[in-house]
Design a protein around this motif. Structure first.
Motif, PDB file in Angstrom:
ATOM      1  N   PRO A 171       0.851  -1.189   0.000  1.00  0.00           N
ATOM      2  CA  PRO A 171       0.000   0.000   0.000  1.00  0.00           C
ATOM      3  C   PRO A 171       0.886   1.239   0.000  1.00  0.00           C
ATOM      4  O   PRO A 171       2.053   1.175   0.400  1.00  0.00           O
ATOM      5  CB  PRO A 171      -0.789  -0.111   1.298  1.00  0.00           C
ATOM      6  N   ARG A 172       0.342   2.338  -0.448  1.00  0.00           N
ATOM      7  CA  ARG A 172       1.070   3.606  -0.337  1.00  0.00           C
ATOM      8  C   ARG A 172       0.989   4.068   1.117  1.00  0.00           C
ATOM      9  O   ARG A 172       0.075   3.688   1.850  1.00  0.00           O
ATOM     10  CB  ARG A 172       0.449   4.648  -1.271  1.00  0.00           C
ATOM     11  N   VAL A 189      -2.266   5.334   2.758  1.00  0.00           N
ATOM     12  CA  VAL A 189      -3.402   4.435   3.000  1.00  0.00           C
ATOM     13  C   VAL A 189      -4.000   4.674   4.392  1.00  0.00           C
ATOM     14  O   VAL A 189      -5.180   4.427   4.610  1.00  0.00           O
ATOM     15  CB  VAL A 189      -3.005   2.953   2.802  1.00  0.00           C
ATOM     16  N   LEU A 207      -4.397  -3.650   3.246  1.00  0.00           N
ATOM     17  CA  LEU A 207      -4.177  -4.661   2.219  1.00  0.00           C
ATOM     18  C   LEU A 207      -4.394  -6.038   2.845  1.00  0.00           C
ATOM     19  O   LEU A 207      -3.811  -6.355   3.877  1.00  0.00           O
ATOM     20  CB  LEU A 207      -2.762  -4.519   1.660  1.00  0.00           C
ATOM     21  N   PHE A 232      -5.173  -5.083  -6.264  1.00  0.00           N
ATOM     22  CA  PHE A 232      -5.013  -4.887  -4.830  1.00  0.00           C
ATOM     23  C   PHE A 232      -6.340  -5.204  -4.164  1.00  0.00           C
ATOM     24  O   PHE A 232      -7.378  -4.732  -4.622  1.00  0.00           O
ATOM     25  CB  PHE A 232      -4.639  -3.437  -4.512  1.00  0.00           C
ATOM     26  N   TYR A 280      -8.245  -4.737  -0.626  1.00  0.00           N
ATOM     27  CA  TYR A 280      -8.224  -4.049   0.655  1.00  0.00           C
ATOM     28  C   TYR A 280      -9.445  -4.443   1.472  1.00  0.00           C
ATOM     29  O   TYR A 280     -10.548  -4.565   0.932  1.00  0.00           O
ATOM     30  CB  TYR A 280      -8.247  -2.530   0.455  1.00  0.00           C
ATOM     31  N   GLY A 307      -1.554   1.853  -4.724  1.00  0.00           N
ATOM     32  CA  GLY A 307      -0.470   1.051  -4.159  1.00  0.00           C
ATOM     33  C   GLY A 307       0.788   1.251  -4.960  1.00  0.00           C
ATOM     34  O   GLY A 307       0.845   2.101  -5.858  1.00  0.00           O
ATOM     35  N   GLN A 308       1.795   0.484  -4.592  1.00  0.00           N
ATOM     36  CA  GLN A 308       3.067   0.609  -5.290  1.00  0.00           C
ATOM     37  C   GLN A 308       3.688  -0.755  -5.534  1.00  0.00           C
ATOM     38  O   GLN A 308       3.460  -1.703  -4.794  1.00  0.00           O
ATOM     39  CB  GLN A 308       4.016   1.527  -4.539  1.00  0.00           C
TER      40      GLN A 308
END
Length: 138
Positions: free
Chosen positions: A59-60, A63, A70, A87, A89, A105-106
Motif C-alpha cells: 500500500p502507499r 493508505v 491490504l 489490490f 483491501y 499502491g506501489q
C-alpha cells in the motif's frame, strides 16, 4: 532494467516513480469491485517480472487516511504470473474508499537469491539464540 508491461484496459496508467529516489512505482485504479468485506482495485496492467526477481505490492503510505488495509499485507508477483495486477483491501465501517483514477499502491521489483537448504544437526549459536517475540526488550 527494462520490464515488459501490457495494458489490459484502455485507461490503464503505466506505473512511474513519483519522486527521484523512490523505491516503489505508483499503480492506479481503473476499476473497483466491492463485496461485503473486500474492495478489489484493478490496475488494468500485467507485467513480465524478470526471472530471479519478484514483484512486491505494497500500500502507499497515505493508505492510513482511508482506514483500509491490504488483505495479504504484501502482494507477491512471481516471474511466471501474467495476469492483472490487483489490490484487495479490507473494508471497515470507517473506510474512505479509493476511486478510479487514484493511486492505490506501489510495485517494487527486486532480485532474490535462489536458496538451497542444507540440513544440519545444530545451528551456529548467537547472543539472541532462540529468544522470540519481545526478547530484545523495548
Amino acid at each position: 532494467m527494462k520490464v515488459k508491461i501490457k495494458k489490459l484496459h484502455p485507461d490503464a496508467v503505466i506505473p512511474k516513480y513519483a519522486k527521484l529516489g523512490d523505491a516503489g512505482l505508483d499503480l492506479t485504479a481503473v476499476e473497483v469491485e466491492a463485496d461485503e468485506h473486500v474492495l478489489t482495485y484493478k490496475t488494468g496492467l500485467a507485467v513480465e517480472i524478470p526471472w530471479w526477481h519478484v514483484g512486491l505490492l505494497f500500500p502507499r503510505s497515505s493508505v492510513y487516511k482511508t482506514g483500509q488495509s491490504l488483505t495479504n499485507c504484501v502482494g507477491v508477483i512471481d516471474s511466471g504470473y501474467r495476469g492483472e495486477i490487483m489490490f484487495k483491501y479490507t473494508v471497515s465501517p470507517y473506510a474512505k474508499e479509493y476511486e478510479v483514477g487514484d493511486r492505490i499502491g506501489q510495485l517494487l521489483i527486486v532480485p532474490y537469491p535462489r536458496i538451497q537448504f542444507e540440513e544440519v544437526e545444530e545451528l551456529t549459536p548467537t547472543e539472541r539464540g532462540d529468544g522470540g517475540y519481545g526478547s530484545t526488550g523495548k
